[in-house]
Design an enzyme around this catalytic site. Structure first.
Site, PDB file in Angstrom:
ATOM      1  N   ASP A   1       0.827  -1.198   0.000  1.00 67.42           N
ATOM      2  CA  ASP A   1       0.000   0.000   0.000  1.00 67.42           C
ATOM      3  C   ASP A   1       0.870   1.259   0.000  1.00 67.42           C
ATOM      4  O   ASP A   1       1.860   1.325   0.741  1.00 67.42           O
ATOM      5  CB  ASP A   1      -0.859  -0.048   1.280  1.00 67.42           C
ATOM      6  CG  ASP A   1      -2.014   0.918   1.253  1.00 67.42           C
ATOM      7  OD1 ASP A   1      -2.836   0.825   0.326  1.00 67.42           O
ATOM      8  OD2 ASP A   1      -2.095   1.764   2.172  1.00 67.42           O
TER       9      ASP A   1
ATOM     10  N   GLU B   1      15.741 -19.839  -1.922  1.00 65.93           N
ATOM     11  CA  GLU B   1      16.571 -19.853  -3.134  1.00 65.93           C
ATOM     12  C   GLU B   1      16.017 -20.870  -4.119  1.00 65.93           C
ATOM     13  O   GLU B   1      15.773 -22.003  -3.709  1.00 65.93           O
ATOM     14  CB  GLU B   1      18.017 -20.220  -2.802  1.00 65.93           C
ATOM     15  CG  GLU B   1      18.849 -19.079  -2.270  1.00 65.93           C
ATOM     16  CD  GLU B   1      18.966 -17.900  -3.226  1.00 65.93           C
ATOM     17  OE1 GLU B   1      19.108 -18.147  -4.451  1.00 65.93           O
ATOM     18  OE2 GLU B   1      18.882 -16.761  -2.771  1.00 65.93           O
TER      19      GLU B   1
HETATM   20  O1  TEU Z   1      -4.928   3.930  -1.514  1.00 64.56           O
HETATM   21  C1  TEU Z   1      -4.039   4.949  -1.786  1.00 64.56           C
HETATM   22  C2  TEU Z   1      -4.556   6.194  -2.410  1.00 64.56           C
HETATM   23  O2  TEU Z   1      -3.924   7.211  -2.290  1.00 64.56           O
HETATM   24  C3  TEU Z   1      -5.794   6.259  -3.201  1.00 64.56           C
HETATM   25  O3  TEU Z   1      -6.033   5.318  -4.124  1.00 64.56           O
HETATM   26  C4  TEU Z   1      -6.948   6.718  -2.382  1.00 64.56           C
HETATM   27  O4  TEU Z   1      -7.876   5.727  -2.112  1.00 64.56           O
HETATM   28  C5  TEU Z   1      -7.644   7.818  -3.123  1.00 64.56           C
HETATM   29  O5  TEU Z   1      -6.715   8.808  -3.324  1.00 64.56           O
HETATM   30  C6  TEU Z   1      -8.791   8.370  -2.330  1.00 64.56           C
HETATM   31  O6  TEU Z   1      -9.654   8.976  -3.205  1.00 64.56           O
HETATM   32  C7  TEU Z   1      -4.550   2.934  -0.640  1.00 64.56           C
HETATM   33  C8  TEU Z   1      -5.650   1.906  -0.536  1.00 64.56           C
HETATM   34  O7  TEU Z   1      -5.819   1.300  -1.779  1.00 64.56           O
HETATM   35  C9  TEU Z   1      -6.874   2.573  -0.011  1.00 64.56           C
HETATM   36  O8  TEU Z   1      -7.987   1.722   0.019  1.00 64.56           O
HETATM   37  C10 TEU Z   1      -6.560   3.094   1.367  1.00 64.56           C
HETATM   38  O9  TEU Z   1      -7.646   3.839   1.841  1.00 64.56           O
HETATM   39  C11 TEU Z   1      -5.319   3.955   1.385  1.00 64.56           C
HETATM   40  O10 TEU Z   1      -4.246   3.416   0.648  1.00 64.56           O
HETATM   41  C12 TEU Z   1      -4.822   4.131   2.792  1.00 64.56           C
HETATM   42  O11 TEU Z   1      -4.264   2.942   3.251  1.00 64.56           O
END
Ligand code: TEU
Length: 529
Positions: free
Chosen positions: A209, A257
């Site tokens: 993430d 490995e």
């Molecule tokens: O998302 C990261 C992110 O910045 C975006 O896709 C975000 O959901 C969008 O800008 C909001 O409109 C990840 C995950 O996929 C998301 O579900 C989480 O909420 C976020 O990180 C936080 O962990």
């Protein structure tokens, strides 16, 4: 093809209206028969669910809502028996505010984890601060967090005041998601142990993430005023992230490995070029794959898609295995909804699965699901993303195969009772489900589609055409983005139609191909006698 499962929305086996691991286990055959290589499970770890699992309070356990660790082990084992690899989500940028690490960190200014998160004093008057302690005028910088305030367009500050420490802490997402300080070696070691924990349980990789969040300028400088209103996660790209990512890669690569586990990272930055950096270098490799979300934001237009594909092809060079292709996920409206018609969604499936690289498919996409209409009183996500997280309907009964009955945590997507469910589509050879299966069968049997070269072919306005080639295997893909029939001249050679995305059988192929509006086709070159 990697198939993303959002556990809350896949299938409920326990009867509480929320999907769970056992529900996933029961439908592994559906996933395997589709032609999936790996499943990616969005977070199922212990969590207070402020961000539906992306706020983790224990990285090494299953939230009781989703089952327990034994169910997880069974799921991995049964996935492996079906030839499916299992990728789990790894959320390194932030924990939940209820994670014991944060609870310890916030307990005093001198506890052993006092700088596992970003704690800062408020700005003094001399530093330009104003207003009472803990108020916005005192915040350490002008950064904004990710989700707009309810009903508004403005993004909230990325700082929350903590009365125990009399300090602010940083959170690039919700205040319930404090950012971990990766500059602290203890944080890095603990998070690397999380990877080891899941590898020991047999997982084959990690989806990471917002990986570009973990490197931050230690000075936490203000953004220039023109950029300040933008959530900082969409801009933060500090070089300190790269050694951290490199180290995660070596944890995974040295586990066994030869290395056989992979990292795919989410990088949400302004250009595809920014994402490229997170592959690292040959000497210092970082991620195996990086999501490239720019095409996901492209409108359904030949010119826009040509640009997005071209951009990636140019960065890739002829030999590389770079791109990932994504049309839908749990954060964005489904492409069926964005593009506005089934025909377009069907044509887009062929595009997704025939470009060079690794395609990701979001559960429900193989049914052509639309987003659910979620009335305000049922809306639950702080980021307004409920529509694409609607539950997957498995059959046409009122409960659609969900143990909890007809009323799960979010409303069903449109058409669930008639046609837009797995059972109905299994019975209809023209369904979106069978179309995905046909394309994936073709892809798996074709070295050209799996790893061949890519070349544009000239084609009429509103269409795109390209060939993929490997050894003697050549495939041609033609996509009609327009809504009118087009006649496309074929390159020299003898072409056989393999898949047409429209319903029913279309016109025959001669030295040209006739595509109906919003239709795409895959052709194979017949060689020899
Ligand atoms: O998302 C990261 C992110 O910045 C975006 O896709 C975000 O959901 C969008 O800008 C909001 O409109 C990840 C995950 O996929 C998301 O579900 C989480 O909420 C976020 O990180 C936080 O962990």
């Amino acid at each position: 093809m990697i198939y993303q499962i959002y556990p809350r929305s896949f299938c409920d086996a326990s009867g509480d209206g929320v999907g769970d691991l056992e529900g996933i286990r029961r439908h592994l055959d559906h996933v395997a028969r589709l032609g999936t290589d790996a499943i990616w499970l969005s977070p199922f770890f212990k969590s207070p669910m402020a961000d539906f699992g992306y706020d983790v309070s224990d990285y090494c356990d299953v939230d009781p809502l989703f089952g327990d660790i034994d169910t997880f082990d069974r799921l991995v084992q049964q996935a492996h028996e079906r030839g499916l690899k299992v990728i789990v989500d790894f959320v390194p940028n932030h924990t939940s505010d209820r994670h014991p690490w944060f609870e310890e960190s916030r307990s005093s200014r001198d506890n052993p984890k006092h700088d596992w998160y970003y704690w800062r004093d408020g700005r003094t008057d001399a530093e330009g601060g104003w207003g009472p302690p803990g108020s916005e005028g005192r915040m350490p910088n002008n950064w904004r967090a990710a989700f707009p305030e309810v009903g508004g367009k403005e993004f909230p500050p990325a700082w929350t005041w903590d009365r125990r420490r009399d300090q602010f802490y940083l959170h690039l997402f919700l205040e319930e998601q404090p950012d971990l300080n990766w500059g602290n070696p203890g944080v890095r070691a603990a998070m690397e142990d999380v990877l080891r924990f899941w590898m020991a349980r047999g997982v084959d990789g990690f989806r990471i993430d917002v990986i570009h969040g973990i490197g931050k300028d230690p000075a936490l400088p203000d953004l220039p005023p023109n950029l300040a209103p933008i959530p900082v996660i969409a801009l933060n790209d500090h070089p300190s992230a790269h050694p951290y990512v490199c180290s995660l890669r070596s944890v995974v690569d040295t586990w066994e490995e030869p290395p056989r586990r992979m990292l795919v990272g989410e990088v949400v930055l302004p250009t595809a070029g920014h994402t490229l950096a997170y592959y690292g270098t040959a000497a210092l490799p970082e991620l195996n794959l990086v999501f490239n979300f720019h095409p996901l934001r492209a409108p359904w237009q030949a010119s826009a898609w040509r640009r997005r594909v071209q951009e990636v092809e140019e960065m890739l060079g002829p030999g590389g295995w770079w791109p990932t292709w994504v049309l839908s996920n749990h954060d964005n409206p489904r492409h069926r909804t964005r593009y506005g018609s089934e025909g377009r969604a069907r044509a887009a499936a062929l595009l997704l699965l025939t470009l060079r690289g690794t395609p990701f498919l979001y559960a429900g996409e193989e049914l052509g699901l639309e987003d659910a209409e979620v009335p305000p009183q049922r809306s639950v996500d702080p980021g307004g993303r409920d529509g694409c997280r609607a539950p997957i309907p498995w059959d046409a009964t009122p409960a659609h195969g969900w143990a909890g009955g007809p009323d799960p945590w979010l409303p069903w997507p449109p058409g669930a009772a008639a046609g837009m469910n797995v059972a109905d589509q299994m019975d209809d050879p023209d369904s979106v489900l069978h179309l995905y299966r046909r394309i994936l069968v073709a892809r798996k049997a074709s070295p050209a589609l799996l790893h061949g070269t890519f070349r544009w072919i000239e084609s009429p306005q509103d269409t795109l055409a390209y060939t993929r080639e490997s050894g003697g295997d050549t495939r041609l893909v033609v996509i009609n983005f327009g809504d009118r029939e087009v006649k496309v001249g074929l390159p020299e050679g003898c072409w056989n139609l393999q898949v047409r995305t429209g319903r029913g059988s279309g016109p025959d192929v001669a030295d040209h191909l006739v595509l109906r509006g919003e239709e795409a086709a895959l052709l194979v070159e017949r060689t020899g006698s």
